[in-house]
Enzyme design. Structure first.
Site, PDB file in Angstrom:
ATOM      1  N   LYS A 118      23.038  -8.219  -4.009  1.00  0.00           N
ATOM      2  CA  LYS A 118      24.348  -8.627  -4.530  1.00  0.00           C
ATOM      3  C   LYS A 118      25.474  -8.135  -3.629  1.00  0.00           C
ATOM      4  O   LYS A 118      26.638  -8.205  -3.995  1.00  0.00           O
ATOM      5  CB  LYS A 118      24.534  -8.075  -5.943  1.00  0.00           C
ATOM      6  CG  LYS A 118      23.497  -8.554  -6.923  1.00  0.00           C
ATOM      7  CD  LYS A 118      23.721  -7.926  -8.289  1.00  0.00           C
ATOM      8  CE  LYS A 118      22.569  -8.254  -9.225  1.00  0.00           C
ATOM      9  NZ  LYS A 118      22.592  -7.413 -10.429  1.00  0.00           N
TER      10      LYS A 118
ATOM     11  N   ARG B 117       0.805  -1.224   0.000  1.00  0.00           N
ATOM     12  CA  ARG B 117       0.000   0.000   0.000  1.00  0.00           C
ATOM     13  C   ARG B 117       0.834   1.269   0.000  1.00  0.00           C
ATOM     14  O   ARG B 117       0.477   2.234  -0.681  1.00  0.00           O
ATOM     15  CB  ARG B 117      -1.018   0.006   1.133  1.00  0.00           C
ATOM     16  CG  ARG B 117      -0.444   0.137   2.522  1.00  0.00           C
ATOM     17  CD  ARG B 117      -1.509  -0.049   3.546  1.00  0.00           C
ATOM     18  NE  ARG B 117      -2.012  -1.422   3.480  1.00  0.00           N
ATOM     19  CZ  ARG B 117      -3.258  -1.773   3.738  1.00  0.00           C
ATOM     20  NH1 ARG B 117      -4.138  -0.882   4.096  1.00  0.00           N
ATOM     21  NH2 ARG B 117      -3.605  -3.027   3.678  1.00  0.00           N
ATOM     22  N   THR B 118       1.944   1.274   0.723  1.00  0.00           N
ATOM     23  CA  THR B 118       2.730   2.511   0.776  1.00  0.00           C
ATOM     24  C   THR B 118       3.388   2.784  -0.576  1.00  0.00           C
ATOM     25  O   THR B 118       3.401   3.922  -1.047  1.00  0.00           O
ATOM     26  CB  THR B 118       3.773   2.432   1.912  1.00  0.00           C
ATOM     27  OG1 THR B 118       3.084   2.109   3.126  1.00  0.00           O
ATOM     28  CG2 THR B 118       4.495   3.739   2.103  1.00  0.00           C
TER      29      THR B 118
ATOM     30  N   ARG C 136      12.051   3.264   1.534  1.00  0.00           N
ATOM     31  CA  ARG C 136      11.672   2.396   2.654  1.00  0.00           C
ATOM     32  C   ARG C 136      12.828   1.425   2.873  1.00  0.00           C
ATOM     33  O   ARG C 136      13.384   0.872   1.918  1.00  0.00           O
ATOM     34  CB  ARG C 136      10.401   1.628   2.346  1.00  0.00           C
ATOM     35  CG  ARG C 136      10.149   0.530   3.376  1.00  0.00           C
ATOM     36  CD  ARG C 136       8.789  -0.058   3.287  1.00  0.00           C
ATOM     37  NE  ARG C 136       7.808   0.848   3.845  1.00  0.00           N
ATOM     38  CZ  ARG C 136       6.597   0.462   4.261  1.00  0.00           C
ATOM     39  NH1 ARG C 136       6.243  -0.791   4.183  1.00  0.00           N
ATOM     40  NH2 ARG C 136       5.753   1.332   4.760  1.00  0.00           N
TER      41      ARG C 136
HETATM   42  C1  NCD Z   1       2.919  -0.031   8.248  1.00  0.00           C
HETATM   43  C2  NCD Z   1       4.427  -0.158   8.076  1.00  0.00           C
HETATM   44  O1  NCD Z   1       4.889  -0.626   7.053  1.00  0.00           O
HETATM   45  O2  NCD Z   1       5.102   0.234   8.998  1.00  0.00           O
HETATM   46  N1  NCD Z   1       2.203  -0.311   7.094  1.00  0.00           N
HETATM   47  C3  NCD Z   1       2.139   0.542   6.075  1.00  0.00           C
HETATM   48  O3  NCD Z   1       2.857   1.517   5.979  1.00  0.00           O
HETATM   49  N2  NCD Z   1       1.194   0.293   5.149  1.00  0.00           N
HETATM   50  C4  NCD Z   1       2.414  -0.811   9.375  1.00  0.00           C
HETATM   51  C5  NCD Z   1       2.657  -2.288   9.358  1.00  0.00           C
HETATM   52  O4  NCD Z   1       3.346  -2.816   8.501  1.00  0.00           O
HETATM   53  O5  NCD Z   1       2.157  -2.906  10.275  1.00  0.00           O
END
Ligand code: NCD
Length: 355
Positions: free
Chosen positions: A127, A99-100, A149
């Site tokens: 790698k 989702r993010t 991320r």
């Molecule tokens: C959160 C995350 O990745 O920290 N989820 C997200 O951003 N969609 C919360 C989670 O993974 O529980």
């Protein structure tokens, strides 16, 4: 034998250093806060968005106000604005995400940016490439904004130091997830009309949660009374320094709360037995209609997703349109990310007052 150290006990704030600090924190967090940018102060003077820590209430409010126009645009049939046309946005995701990543991709595309996704499977980290080499490579591609991320806390900040463009933290380890806290704040502000003065209970796996950390800081800065509710094994040891009221008893922790924010049990970050079993966890810390009856009658239920249905939350609560704001959180996520992408690229785009 000395008496045992006081610990978080059912329904009571953590004592042993927590008492006075907690009272002071409560007093300061109930002070009225002005969310308007003070005269002569730039509304958002930051190059990157690495976390909520260090942001003023008016800077958070500014981003939420900016997001409102994108909520409106996203509800029109065209859903498009061209202000990021010609800019390249790289989404570098070193940890799995659905989702993010989608939310940042949609946000960039709706603003007209050229969006490129780099998932963990494609990255050369597999790698053996170092984080610094990855950063240097991303920088050489002349990106205009990088969304990162990473599963290591602090990794996003490290990369931000090595690149020439703005960096947005999309979640780093257990550290911060600033856009999640902003979208949660926007959801609360829209549903409740305010944030200051509300009692928000953040419940579940607080220990492993960057969402909890960013939300504790954001909601506290905005003047909410923040409680954290977790079994002792999932309560961060330094909780008494976080200006929150900790509870280990779930029902007491959510009693009278205006917002009940559930967290996912982060099994991927657990190296051992933090919970006896999911069944037992659900019995004591899962949100059910019966337990929700302890919160305020109009309490809002939230969850950042992905949910473990039947573990931290029961489906009938998660899917209750009167109480649950979970899909609205997803909608607000796109708007908040559009706001962040717009604001952080204003300097490069030569927007007046942002150079
Ligand atoms: C959160 C995350 O990745 O920290 N989820 C997200 O951003 N969609 C919360 C989670 O993974 O529980």
């Amino acid at each position: 034998m000395p008496p045992p150290m006081p610990r978080a006990s059912a329904g009571h704030p953590v004592a042993g250093g927590g008492g006075a600090a907690y009272q002071r924190a409560l007093m300061s967090s109930s002070l009225p806060r002005s969310a308007a940018t003070p005269d002569g102060v730039h509304p958002f003077p930051h190059r990157h968005l690495l976390g909520i820590a260090g942001l003023h209430a008016w800077e958070i409010s500014f981003l939420l106000d900016e997001a409102e126009q994108w909520v409106a645009l996203n509800r029109t049939p065209t859903k498009h604005d061209d202000r990021l046309a010609g800019l390249t946005q790289i989404n570098a995701f070193f940890e799995n995400s659905t989702r993010t990543l989608l939310s940042f991709e949609i946000a960039g595309k709706r603003l007209g940016a050229d969006v490129v996704n780099m998932g963990v499977a494609q990255s050369s980290v597999k790698k053996g490439e170092t984080l610094i080499d990855t950063a240097v490579t991303l920088n050489a591609m002349r990106s205009d904004v990088i969304v990162i991320r990473h599963d290591a806390s602090g990794a996003v900040g490290l990369i931000a130091d090595k690149v020439d463009c703005p960096v947005l933290n999309a979640g780093d380890g257990r550290h911060e997830h600033p856009t999640q806290a902003l979208l949660d704040a926007l959801t609360i502000r829209r549903r409740k009309g305010k944030i200051a003065g509300l009692t928000v209970a953040i419940c579940g796996d607080v220990l492993h949660s960057r969402v909890a950390r960013s939300n504790i800081i954001a909601l506290g800065t905005m003047g909410a009374q923040v409680r954290v509710v977790a079994p002792p094994t999932l309560m961060p040891p330094a909780i008494d320094r976080m200006s929150v009221e900790p509870f280990t008893d779930f029902e007491k922790g959510i009693a009278g709360a205006d917002v009940v924010m559930m967290l996912r049990l982060q099994r991927e970050r657990m190296a051992g037995g933090f919970v006896p079993s999911e069944r037992e966890y659900h019995a004591f810390h899962g949100l059910t209609p019966e337990k929700l009856a302890h919160a305020a009658p109009d309490a809002l239920v939230m969850h950042p997703g992905p949910m473990n249905r039947g573990v931290e939350i029961t489906s009938s609560v998660a899917d209750d349109p009167q109480r649950s704001a979970i899909t609205e959180q997803v909608e607000m996520g796109v708007a908040v990310r559009m706001a962040c992408l717009d604001v952080l690229t204003r300097s490069r785009r030569g927007v007046e007052g942002w150079a």
